[in-house]
Design a protein around this motif. Structure first.
Motif, short mmCIF file in Angstrom:
data_model
loop_
_atom_site.label_atom_id
_atom_site.label_comp_id
_atom_site.label_asym_id
_atom_site.label_seq_id
_atom_site.Cartn_x
_atom_site.Cartn_y
_atom_site.Cartn_z
N ASP A 155 0.81 -1.21 0.00
CA ASP A 155 0.00 0.00 0.00
C ASP A 155 0.85 1.27 0.00
O ASP A 155 0.58 2.23 -0.71
CB ASP A 155 -0.91 -0.03 1.24
CG ASP A 155 -1.69 1.25 1.41
OD1 ASP A 155 -2.66 1.45 0.68
OD2 ASP A 155 -1.32 2.04 2.30
N ALA A 193 -7.83 -4.50 -4.87
CA ALA A 193 -7.34 -3.68 -3.75
C ALA A 193 -7.85 -4.21 -2.41
O ALA A 193 -9.01 -4.62 -2.29
CB ALA A 193 -7.77 -2.23 -3.95
N HIS A 194 -6.96 -4.17 -1.40
CA HIS A 194 -7.29 -4.66 -0.05
C HIS A 194 -6.95 -3.58 0.98
O HIS A 194 -6.02 -2.80 0.80
CB HIS A 194 -6.48 -5.92 0.27
CG HIS A 194 -6.72 -7.05 -0.66
ND1 HIS A 194 -7.51 -8.14 -0.33
CD2 HIS A 194 -6.28 -7.27 -1.93
CE1 HIS A 194 -7.52 -8.98 -1.36
NE2 HIS A 194 -6.79 -8.48 -2.34
N THR A 195 -7.69 -3.56 2.09
CA THR A 195 -7.42 -2.63 3.19
C THR A 195 -7.24 -3.39 4.49
O THR A 195 -7.47 -4.61 4.55
CB THR A 195 -8.58 -1.63 3.37
OG1 THR A 195 -9.71 -2.34 3.90
CG2 THR A 195 -8.95 -0.95 2.06
N ASN A 208 -14.35 1.06 4.21
CA ASN A 208 -13.23 0.39 3.57
C ASN A 208 -13.60 -0.23 2.22
O ASN A 208 -12.74 -0.41 1.35
CB ASN A 208 -12.66 -0.69 4.49
CG ASN A 208 -11.80 -0.10 5.59
OD1 ASN A 208 -11.11 0.89 5.38
ND2 ASN A 208 -11.85 -0.68 6.78
N SER A 212 -11.33 0.59 -0.98
CA SER A 212 -10.67 -0.45 -1.77
C SER A 212 -11.10 -0.39 -3.24
O SER A 212 -10.27 -0.52 -4.15
CB SER A 212 -10.97 -1.85 -1.19
OG SER A 212 -12.34 -2.15 -1.27
N GLY A 237 -12.62 -4.40 -5.55
CA GLY A 237 -12.30 -4.00 -4.18
C GLY A 237 -12.67 -5.11 -3.22
O GLY A 237 -13.79 -5.61 -3.26
N SER A 239 -11.99 -4.82 0.28
CA SER A 239 -12.08 -4.26 1.62
C SER A 239 -11.08 -4.95 2.56
O SER A 239 -9.95 -5.23 2.17
CB SER A 239 -13.51 -4.36 2.14
OG SER A 239 -13.66 -3.69 3.38
N ARG A 257 -2.70 -4.15 3.84
CA ARG A 257 -3.00 -3.00 2.97
C ARG A 257 -2.18 -3.16 1.70
O ARG A 257 -0.99 -2.80 1.65
CB ARG A 257 -2.66 -1.68 3.68
CG ARG A 257 -3.49 -1.39 4.89
CD ARG A 257 -3.29 0.05 5.37
NE ARG A 257 -1.89 0.32 5.70
CZ ARG A 257 -1.35 0.17 6.90
NH1 ARG A 257 -2.10 -0.27 7.91
NH2 ARG A 257 -0.09 0.46 7.13
N THR A 259 -2.29 -3.96 -2.91
CA THR A 259 -3.02 -4.03 -4.18
C THR A 259 -2.42 -5.17 -4.99
O THR A 259 -1.19 -5.23 -5.17
CB THR A 259 -2.92 -2.72 -4.97
OG1 THR A 259 -3.55 -1.68 -4.21
CG2 THR A 259 -3.61 -2.85 -6.32
#
Length: 286
Positions: A155, A193-195, A208, A212, A237, A239, A257, A259
């Protein structure tokens, strides 16, 4: 027997008034003996009745068993007849069966060749990505997972904290990825994408999930600007729900976090390739 007892009792009463004590005692002893014999006979009778019921049940069970055995014997006789018929017919079909098995083995071999070809392409793609992107960067990982190639980017390399705007350093890395993707027109590129689970709410984004998805679309737009065909791009996304490390530590949250840029063959084209191989096989067999 009850009548006998009543008569005996009555007789004793009658005789009691006209016999001596000695004779009365003898009659009383005789009556007790008779009662004991009656009790013994009753016990034996009950035992005999129980034995009879048990024997009857066993006999019925044996009869059922005999009936089952007869039926099984009849089925075996019929099966033997059917087997004889099948054997005579099967002898003429053995050669056809063997030919069919050979065709199936050939189809399996063609499928394996197609899969091997796909795996070889994926391996070459990994090699190209590692060479272009730079495997020595600890914030970038290039690997194969479940039959697809993925590039995992930390991230901090792509975005500032809480932001979905791609920074200039990330654009350099994405430029190398775009170069490889553009060289493989039969592949698609999914940005995932991840958070971490820390609650996020910064208008216009609600949580989130929004963050994401927005980060994924931001990366997709950069890849578009770098010349990647838009029809080959997918934005996703995830999340906080697919962590790769524990969220109990700051390091774990930082790892989560991330991608992922997943490069995968177009499924329809892969199956078209297999279908083409099958048609070629059928044409050659005819």
């Amino acid at each position: 027997m009850k009548k006998l007892l009543l008569l005996s009792a009555s007789a004793m009463l009658l005789l009691g008034s006209c016999v001596s004590k000695k004779e009365y005692a003898a009659l009383e002893a005789k009556q007790k003996e008779t009662q004991d014999l009656l009790n013994t006979a009753t016990v034996k009778l009950n035992s005999c009745l129980s034995d009879k019921a048990s024997a009857t049940a066993k006999a019925e069970a044996l009869e059922d068993r005999i009936a089952d055995l007869k039926k099984s014997n009849e089925n075996l006789i019929q099966s033997n007849k059917d087997l004889t018929i099948l054997t005579s017919k099967g002898a003429s079909n053995v050669e056809k069966t063997l030919e069919s098995m050979k065709e199936k083995d050939l189809k399996i071999s063609r499928l394996q060749d197609a899969i091997t070809k796909k795996d070889s392409v994926m391996l070459a793609l990994v090699t190209s990505l590692k060479k272009e992107v730079g495997i020595n960067d600890p914030d970038i990982e290039v690997n194969v997972e479940k039959g697809v190639v993925f590039i995992s980017i930390a991230d901090k390399l792509l975005f500032r904290s809480g932001s979905y705007i791609v920074n200039d350093r990330a654009k350099e890395v994405l430029g190398k990825v775009a170069k490889v993707v553009k060289s493989k027109p039969s592949f698609e590129c999914m940005v995932e994408a991840h958070t971490d689970p820390v609650p996020y709410k910064k208008p216009p984004l609600e949580d989130n999930w929004d963050l994401s998805v927005k980060r994924a679309t931001s990366v997709v737009r950069v890849l578009e600007d770098l010349g990647v065909d838009s029809s080959k791009l997918i934005a996703a996304g995830r999340s906080q729900y697919v962590p790769i490390a524990s969220n109990d530590t700051a390091e774990g949250k930082a790892a989560n976090r991330r991608t992922r840029i997943v490069i995968l063959p177009k499924i329809d084209e892969f199956y078209d390739m297999i279908e083409k191989e099958m048609k070629n096989l059928e044409t050659n067999s005819n």
